[in-house]
Design a protein around this motif. Structure first.
Motif, short mmCIF file in Angstrom:
data_model
loop_
_atom_site.label_atom_id
_atom_site.label_comp_id
_atom_site.label_asym_id
_atom_site.label_seq_id
_atom_site.Cartn_x
_atom_site.Cartn_y
_atom_site.Cartn_z
N PHE A 96 0.87 -1.18 0.00
CA PHE A 96 0.00 0.00 0.00
C PHE A 96 0.90 1.22 0.00
CE2 PHE A 96 -2.72 3.28 1.73
CZ PHE A 96 -3.97 2.96 1.25
N SER A 97 0.44 2.30 -0.61
CA SER A 97 1.24 3.53 -0.59
C SER A 97 0.35 4.76 -0.71
CB SER A 97 2.26 3.53 -1.74
OG SER A 97 1.60 3.61 -2.99
N ILE A 98 0.82 5.85 -0.11
CA ILE A 98 0.26 7.19 -0.33
C ILE A 98 1.31 7.95 -1.11
CG2 ILE A 98 -0.54 9.31 0.75
CD1 ILE A 98 -1.44 7.75 3.14
N TRP A 99 0.92 8.45 -2.31
CA TRP A 99 1.90 8.99 -3.24
C TRP A 99 2.98 7.93 -3.49
CZ3 TRP A 99 0.09 12.44 -6.16
CH2 TRP A 99 -0.68 13.51 -5.69
N GLU A 100 4.24 8.24 -3.21
CA GLU A 100 5.34 7.29 -3.46
C GLU A 100 5.86 6.65 -2.18
OE1 GLU A 100 8.24 9.48 -5.57
OE2 GLU A 100 7.03 9.68 -7.39
N ASN A 101 5.12 6.83 -1.07
CA ASN A 101 5.55 6.28 0.22
C ASN A 101 5.01 4.86 0.35
OD1 ASN A 101 6.75 8.84 1.26
ND2 ASN A 101 4.64 9.53 1.05
N GLU A 102 5.76 3.90 -0.15
CA GLU A 102 5.28 2.53 -0.21
C GLU A 102 5.56 1.79 1.09
OE1 GLU A 102 6.59 -1.28 -2.75
OE2 GLU A 102 5.76 0.36 -3.97
N GLY A 103 4.57 1.04 1.52
CA GLY A 103 4.70 0.20 2.72
C GLY A 103 3.72 -0.95 2.60
N GLU A 104 3.26 -1.46 3.75
CA GLU A 104 2.27 -2.53 3.72
C GLU A 104 1.21 -2.29 4.78
OE1 GLU A 104 3.71 -6.15 6.46
OE2 GLU A 104 4.90 -5.91 4.62
N ILE A 105 0.07 -2.93 4.58
CA ILE A 105 -1.02 -2.82 5.55
C ILE A 105 -0.73 -3.80 6.68
CG2 ILE A 105 -3.49 -3.15 5.92
CD1 ILE A 105 -3.91 -2.50 2.94
N ILE A 106 -0.61 -3.26 7.90
CA ILE A 106 -0.30 -4.13 9.04
C ILE A 106 -1.50 -4.37 9.94
CG2 ILE A 106 2.12 -3.41 9.06
CD1 ILE A 106 1.43 -1.62 11.49
N GLY A 107 -2.57 -3.64 9.73
CA GLY A 107 -3.73 -3.82 10.59
C GLY A 107 -4.99 -3.20 10.02
N VAL A 108 -6.13 -3.67 10.53
CA VAL A 108 -7.45 -3.14 10.16
C VAL A 108 -8.18 -2.79 11.45
CG1 VAL A 108 -9.64 -3.60 9.01
CG2 VAL A 108 -7.52 -4.57 8.08
N ILE A 109 -8.63 -1.55 11.54
CA ILE A 109 -9.39 -1.13 12.73
C ILE A 109 -10.88 -1.10 12.40
CG2 ILE A 109 -7.54 0.22 13.76
CD1 ILE A 109 -8.93 2.73 12.66
N LYS A 110 -11.67 -1.26 13.43
CA LYS A 110 -13.11 -1.20 13.29
C LYS A 110 -13.51 0.21 12.86
CE LYS A 110 -17.38 -2.34 15.77
NZ LYS A 110 -17.95 -2.80 17.06
N ASN A 111 -14.52 0.32 12.01
CA ASN A 111 -14.98 1.63 11.56
C ASN A 111 -15.29 2.55 12.72
OD1 ASN A 111 -14.81 1.18 8.81
ND2 ASN A 111 -16.94 0.49 8.62
N PHE A 112 -14.88 3.80 12.61
CA PHE A 112 -15.32 4.84 13.54
C PHE A 112 -15.75 6.06 12.73
CE2 PHE A 112 -10.82 5.83 13.00
CZ PHE A 112 -10.80 7.21 12.93
N HIS A 113 -16.57 6.89 13.35
CA HIS A 113 -17.15 8.05 12.66
C HIS A 113 -16.11 9.17 12.61
CE1 HIS A 113 -21.30 6.58 12.25
NE2 HIS A 113 -21.05 5.94 13.38
N LEU A 114 -15.51 9.35 11.43
CA LEU A 114 -14.49 10.37 11.28
C LEU A 114 -15.05 11.68 10.74
CD1 LEU A 114 -13.46 10.18 7.88
CD2 LEU A 114 -13.17 7.90 8.83
N LYS A 115 -16.37 11.77 10.59
CA LYS A 115 -17.08 12.99 10.19
C LYS A 115 -18.37 13.07 11.01
CE LYS A 115 -14.76 14.94 6.73
NZ LYS A 115 -15.30 14.92 5.38
#
Length: 846
Positions: free
Chosen positions: A631-650
């Motif tokens: 996974f990456s944002i722009w060119e900052n490549e890494g990996e997904i290490i975890g999944v969190i339960k949905n929370f209301h961010l709006k």
């Protein structure tokens, strides 16, 4: 050549007939025509014309004199009759007067609120030609657009006269004497040409001569420099960057959705950022007056796709009229809903007061029937009787209006507190408001007096004098319809109010997916950012503190989003997701739940490039096993290490969106979040302040609680709920006044019947039932009518929220019970008094 038609013209005859106002107009007009004919035959038609106009002019003074005299006489006559009616029927008259005044006062207060809402951003001279650039992405419109879009539109389309980008932030502003946090807006030079913020010192052409320039408001200038001339003085931004004050503008009006303390040139962000297509800015353009907004929007719709080649998704550019920004949300809804809602409430409250007047006036019609009959017998025409009753209602309306003005002055401070608006009476823009007041007064007089005048004036003299009218008056069908309508409106208001309260309770208590309680929020500055690990370690040594974390966004409102890539997608194609930069204790501090994988670890430097996503992001990417995927944002490549339960961010008006958490410090922290122990809040605040002063002595200490920030997103709903409660209560009072008056009338009309029934052995309960049974039936019918109407309205209101409470049936039953309860309170006094009346008095009645 002699004229064949030696008669006055039809216009001259009409004017004479009007001015003379004779009882026998045909006779006197015949005399005038005969004289006109003789003069025309003997002296010529021109002389006859001169004569007739001399007669017209001579009639004017007497007409004016008689009109004024008889008008004053009639007004005096109507006042005397109204005074006699008021004196003879004190209870009915007081109820009419008080009910009308309360209804008119509510209407005036709501008009003040509505006018303030409608006045937003209207003070700009170019308001009609200014538009906000908006963008539709993933099926929704957004006000955030790329930095480069406004200059691109200016270069490509000659219709664009000017543009400015607009981004606000909170900065620490200081001089030698003092320092505060201020709201700073970064803008282009055209900002001062487009918007009307008058300069007190300086001018629009020399606002930003250098990047180290700033324009401040009058309030800000007084805060830092007192009465000294601030132009040329220096202020320091965030303790590092000096700026020179080049201008002072008037304070931003309260009815402006743009709000700031200081203006800085947007070029301080750097050309690389401003030329990018990163979605981080608000942008405005001013179009030529002859430009069609609809055609222009069609022309620019594909400009983002033209320049931003990285995306495989359609992004549509559009424009929103500047004057509509405050009232209309881009994806539906907005404050315009409340403007319409309260305008309707104002109308119905006034209408309820007028219905009370109509009900009470027609109910006691039989008591004035003899008066009408005698007037008709002595020669009064129906039109004259209508004028009399309309005159009475107008006088009552004027008296009620004067009382309403007094009530407005008395309750305006309370209304300011509830509405959170600095309303004044009369308002500055009095023309529009004056027309509204005149309309309210006219409608009140016509609605409240129109039907009673028509109803009372139609009484037949023979039936009245024979006494055969009384049986019909108490069973008038329209009065029953109006009572049903009266309670239907009241019950609808009560149901709507209870549902708003229930929704607000649902919002406050809904599980957001994280714990927002006991969280202190601190804004981050350069001093804290540079020494954050030490600052955090120092705070964690305190006994009153549970945990500390930092992030680029508050969890109650994550606004940033950027292009993201994941395993399986090409590097030249991306999707956009919300993201936040956090430290390793973010998830633990907010007590979020990890459902797959693990949390960030401070011991693993590789986690600086890794990511944690929420459930919605996993669904968005279509990954069955996301943990371990690249996974990456722009060119900052890494990996997904975890999944969190949905929370209301709006806020709960919006659905949960895909979210990415990263530790990459390319995006700086903006907030520090500190969870404190509930029993040591004040101690914790004191200790946090001491720690702050140690690490950032040049920055003022400022804090807030996260739950307060959460509540602020629902301020308008809370304000609406409070206003609805007040107005529902007022509607109930007006309803009670009507029932109180009608029950008094019913008890009076049934006095003899009650006396006979009591002689025959009727109990108090039976007598109360006689007086009140009609009201119970009508209120039951009002419940049947109001429930489906309320259900439709409430369902549409709740559709404004992505997450909403259910529509509870018990609320409808409660509103119905309240309607019955207030009716019982209203008519119980007269019903019980009638039941306890001595039968001997009742039988002597009439």
């Amino acid at each position: 050549m002699r004229r064949k038609n030696n008669k006055p013209s039809s216009f001259e005859k009409t004017v004479l007939r009007l001015l003379l106002n004779h009882k026998h107009p045909e006779t006197i007009m015949g005399d005038f025509e005969e004289i006109f004919h003789d003069i025309a035959r003997k002296k010529g038609f021109f002389r006859a014309k001169v004569w007739i106009w001399i007669q017209i002019l001579l009639s004017v003074p007497s007409f004016v004199k008689n009109s004024l005299f008889w008008s004053l006489e009639m007004i005096t006559h109507h006042i005397k009759i109204a005074a006699r009616v008021f004196k003879k029927h004190k209870v009915f008259s007081f109820l009419n007067l008080f009910g009308l005044s309360v209804g008119m006062a509510c209407c005036i207060l709501i008009m003040l609120w509505v006018q303030d809402e409608l006045s937003y951003d209207k003070f700009h001279k170019n308001a009609e030609n200014i538009y906000k650039i908006i963008m539709r992405f993933d099926g929704k419109w957004s006000s955030e657009t790329p930095w480069a879009i406004a200059p691109a539109l200016k270069n490509e389309f000659p219709e664009v006269r000017a543009f400015t980008r607009y981004r606000t932030t909170t900065l620490q502003i200081a001089n030698e004497k003092t320092q505060y946090y201020e709201t700073a807006a970064m803008v282009d030079e055209d900002f001062f040409k487009m918007f009307t913020f008058p300069f007190l010192q300086g001018d629009t052409f020399s606002a930003f001569p250098t990047l180290a320039s700033g324009v401040i408001t009058e309030r800000t200038a007084e805060k830092y420099f007192g009465r000294e001339n601030a132009v040329g003085k220096t202020l320091t931004v965030n303790g590092q960057f000096p700026i020179s004050v080049t201008g002072i503008i008037r304070n931003v009006p309260e009815n402006s959705h743009l709000s700031f303390d200081i203006l800085l040139p947007v070029q301080i962000l750097g050309e690389e950022r401003l030329n990018s297509w990163a979605v981080e800015s608000n942008s405005f353009i001013q179009l030529d007056k002859q430009t069609s907004p609809g055609l222009f929007q069609d022309k620019i719709s594909g400009i983002i796709m033209k320049y931003d080649k990285r995306t495989d998704e359609e992004k549509i550019a559009g424009i929103q009229p500047f004057s509509r920004i405050h009232l209309y949300s881009l994806n539906g809804g907005g404050p315009i809903i409340y403007v319409i809602l309260f305008s309707v409430i104002a109308f119905f409250i006034l209408l309820l007061a007028c219905i009370n007047f109509i009900n009470l006036s027609t109910a006691r019609g039989s008591t004035r029937a003899q008066e009408v009959g005698i007037r008709k017998v002595v020669g009064a025409k129906r039109f004259q009787i209508i004028k009399q009753f309309l005159g009475e209602s107008s006088l009552f309306s004027i008296m009620a209006f004067l009382m309403a003005i007094v009530l407005v002055f008395l309750f305006l401070p309370l209304f300011r507190d509830v509405s959170q608006k600095n309303l004044t009476f009369p308002p500055e823009n009095f023309l529009f408001f004056g027309v509204g007041l005149a309309t309210v007064l006219f409608l009140t007089a016509m609605i409240s007096g129109g039907y009673p005048a028509l109803y009372l004036s139609r009484f037949h003299p023979v039936k009245v004098l024979k006494g055969s009218l009384s049986a019909d008056a108490s069973k008038h069908a329209l009065r029953k319809i109006l009572i049903v309508f009266h309670f239907t409106v009241t019950i609808c208001l009560v149901i709507s109010t209870l549902m708003v309260i229930k929704q607000l309770h649902f919002v406050r208590n809904k599980d957001l997916g994280f714990n927002r309680q006991q969280i202190v929020t601190l804004p981050v500055n350069d001093a804290i950012n540079s020494r954050y690990p030490s600052f955090k370690a120092e705070l964690l040594t305190l006994n009153s503190i549970v945990n500390v974390t930092a992030a680029s966004n508050s969890p109650v409102y994550v606004s940033n989003y950027n292009p993201v890539y994941w395993e399986g997608r090409g590097p030249d194609q991306y999707k956009a997701m919300r993201f936040a930069t956090v430290d390793e204790d973010y998830i633990n501090t907010f007590e979020m739940e990890i459902i797959h994988g693990r949390n960030f670890s401070a011991d693993l430097t590789s986690d600086r490039q890794n990511y944690i996503v929420n459930e919605e992001a996993v669904k968005f990417m279509g990954l069955e096993k996301p943990v371990g995927k690249m996974f990456s944002i722009w060119e900052n490549e890494g990996e997904i290490i975890g999944v969190i339960k949905n929370f209301h961010l709006k806020p709960l008006q919006q659905e949960i969106e895909p979210l990415v958490l990263t530790q990459n410090r390319e995006w700086a922290f903006r907030y520090v979040f500190i969870r404190v122990k509930s029993d040591y809040v004040q101690t914790a605040l004191s200790e946090i302040e001491d720690t702050w002063k140690h690490f950032a002595p040049d920055y003022p200490f400022r804090y807030s609680f996260l739950d307060e920030k959460f509540e602020s997103y629902y301020t308008s709903e809370q304000r609406t709920g409070r206003l609805l409660k007040y107005f529902s209560f007022i509607a109930m009072i007006i309803s009670c006044l009507g029932i109180f008056g009608l029950s008094a009338f019913m008890a009076e009309r049934k006095t003899k019947e009650i006396g006979v029934r009591k002689v025959l052995g009727a109990s108090i309960i039976n007598v109360v039932y006689i007086v009140s049974k009609e009201f119970f039936l009508l209120i039951g019918l009002a419940n049947i009518v109001s429930w489906p109407i309320s259900y439709i309205f409430v369902r549409r209101m709740l559709n404004h929220y992505a997450y909403r409470t259910d529509i509870s049936l018990w609320i409808f039953f409660l509103a119905g019970i309240l309607a019955y309860a207030m009716a019982v309170c209203a008519f119980s006094f007269y019903a019980l008094r009638a039941a306890r009346t001595d039968p001997a008095y009742a039988l002597r009645y009439e």
